[in-house]
Design an enzyme around this catalytic site. Structure first.
Site, PDB file in Angstrom:
ATOM      1  N   ASP A   1      -3.456   2.356  -5.073  1.00 39.78           N
ATOM      2  CA  ASP A   1      -2.102   2.114  -4.428  1.00 39.78           C
ATOM      3  C   ASP A   1      -1.641   0.740  -4.716  1.00 39.78           C
ATOM      4  OD1 ASP A   1      -4.253   1.861  -2.565  1.00 39.78           O
ATOM      5  OD2 ASP A   1      -2.515   1.370  -1.078  1.00 39.78           O
TER       6      ASP A   1
ATOM      7  N   HIS B   1      -2.456  -2.902  -3.462  1.00 38.23           N
ATOM      8  CA  HIS B   1      -4.072  -2.723  -3.083  1.00 38.23           C
ATOM      9  C   HIS B   1      -4.923  -2.372  -4.362  1.00 38.23           C
ATOM     10  CE1 HIS B   1      -6.501  -0.644   0.367  1.00 38.23           C
ATOM     11  NE2 HIS B   1      -6.955  -1.943   0.071  1.00 38.23           N
TER      12      HIS B   1
ATOM     13  N   GLU C   1       2.601  -1.120   4.564  1.00 43.29           N
ATOM     14  CA  GLU C   1       2.304   0.532   4.153  1.00 43.29           C
ATOM     15  C   GLU C   1       3.543   1.169   4.029  1.00 43.29           C
ATOM     16  OE1 GLU C   1      -0.512   2.156   3.856  1.00 43.29           O
ATOM     17  OE2 GLU C   1      -2.269   1.087   4.566  1.00 43.29           O
TER      18      GLU C   1
ATOM     19  N   HIS D   1       0.775  -1.226   0.023  1.00 44.44           N
ATOM     20  CA  HIS D   1       0.142  -0.090  -0.067  1.00 44.44           C
ATOM     21  C   HIS D   1       0.815   1.313  -0.131  1.00 44.44           C
ATOM     22  CE1 HIS D   1      -3.516  -2.471   1.787  1.00 44.44           C
ATOM     23  NE2 HIS D   1      -2.572  -2.851   2.440  1.00 44.44           N
ATOM     24  N   TYR D   2       0.425   2.412  -0.386  1.00 43.50           N
ATOM     25  CA  TYR D   2       0.886   3.768   0.014  1.00 43.50           C
ATOM     26  C   TYR D   2      -0.119   4.289   1.255  1.00 43.50           C
ATOM     27  CZ  TYR D   2      -1.932   6.231  -3.423  1.00 43.50           C
ATOM     28  OH  TYR D   2      -2.862   6.864  -4.221  1.00 43.50           O
ATOM     29  N   THR D   3       0.478   5.214   1.947  1.00 46.57           N
ATOM     30  CA  THR D   3      -0.351   5.775   3.279  1.00 46.57           C
ATOM     31  C   THR D   3      -1.461   6.664   2.609  1.00 46.57           C
ATOM     32  OG1 THR D   3       1.390   7.206   3.782  1.00 46.57           O
ATOM     33  CG2 THR D   3       1.264   5.169   4.768  1.00 46.57           C
TER      34      THR D   3
END
Length: 234
Positions: free
Chosen positions: A145, A135, A93, A28-30
């Protein structure tokens, strides 16, 4: 887990018991303005979200939830027949503002920290490269993401994710339905067809994201399916 891979422990209360063995990693990215904001949210009981690990832009690796627990990072999602992806996966993340707050390339320090962490997770759980996903792969209608700037090729060089196939030809399916059935057979949720195509493009053709079927993505999908059928993506 090798202790040297973890720099900090920031326990999140947002977890419950797993119902499935671990067979996936979801990246993921945040998607928040800062890493501090992301950590605060991932540890906020009211937010009801979490992940097992967070990697800050300086390469700091933070453990939020133990791997034997079910972190809440995937939400409503699907991959290759699995619908309870939180139970079946480890969530990582990467701090990045994402498309909403100024998406930018992931830092070298982040990727340098991700490689050994991911290698350790994959080794311990016996996770197939095809099950190291983004994700957006598991929730194409909701998520984008880690996005088109994520360096999947780097992971592939370490055999931690699938390498991008080399299509031998452009391939137009007989009709759109045939393409979507092939995309579903590969593993994607096709309930929102254009969104599923965009997710596929972000992963396999990140330089051109259209949401429309064309000969190039048809050929990429064909090569991926051949490799899967031959047992070469596990």
């Amino acid at each position: 887990m090798d202790r040297w891979l973890i720099h900090r422990e920031v326990p999140s209360p947002n977890w419950n018991a797993r119902k499935l063995p671990v067979s996936m990693v979801v990246l993921h990215y945040t998607g928040m303005a800062s890493g501090a904001e992301a950590i605060e949210r991932l540890c906020d009981p009211a937010a009801e979200v979490s992940a097992h690990y967070l990697i800050d832009e300086d390469g700091t690796v933070i453990r939020l939830v133990d791997e034997d627990k079910r972190a809440w990072h995937a939400g409503r999602s699907y991959w290759r027949g699995v619908t309870d992806i939180n139970s079946a996966s480890v969530g990582i993340e990467l701090v990045n503002p994402g498309h909403e707050f100024g998406y930018r390339p992931f830092t070298d320090a982040q990727m340098d920290a991700l490689i050994p962490l991911l290698a350790d997770i994959v080794r311990r759980h016996g996770i197939a490269p095809a099950n190291v996903v983004g994700h957006s792969d598991i929730a194409p209608a909701r998520k984008t993401d880690p996005g088109e700037l994520f360096d999947w090729d780097l992971l592939a060089r370490y055999r931690l994710a699938l390498a991008k196939p080399k299509p031998r030809m452009r391939l137009i399916y007989d009709n759109d339905g045939a393409f979507y059935l092939a995309l579903e057979r590969y593993g994607y949720d096709i309930a929102d067809g254009p969104a599923a195509i965009r997710a596929f493009e972000r992963r396999w053709r990140p330089h051109r994201i259209t949401g429309a079927i064309d000969g190039q993505i048809g050929a990429l999908l064909f090569e991926l399916l051949i490799a899967r059928d031959l047992g070469q993506d596990c």
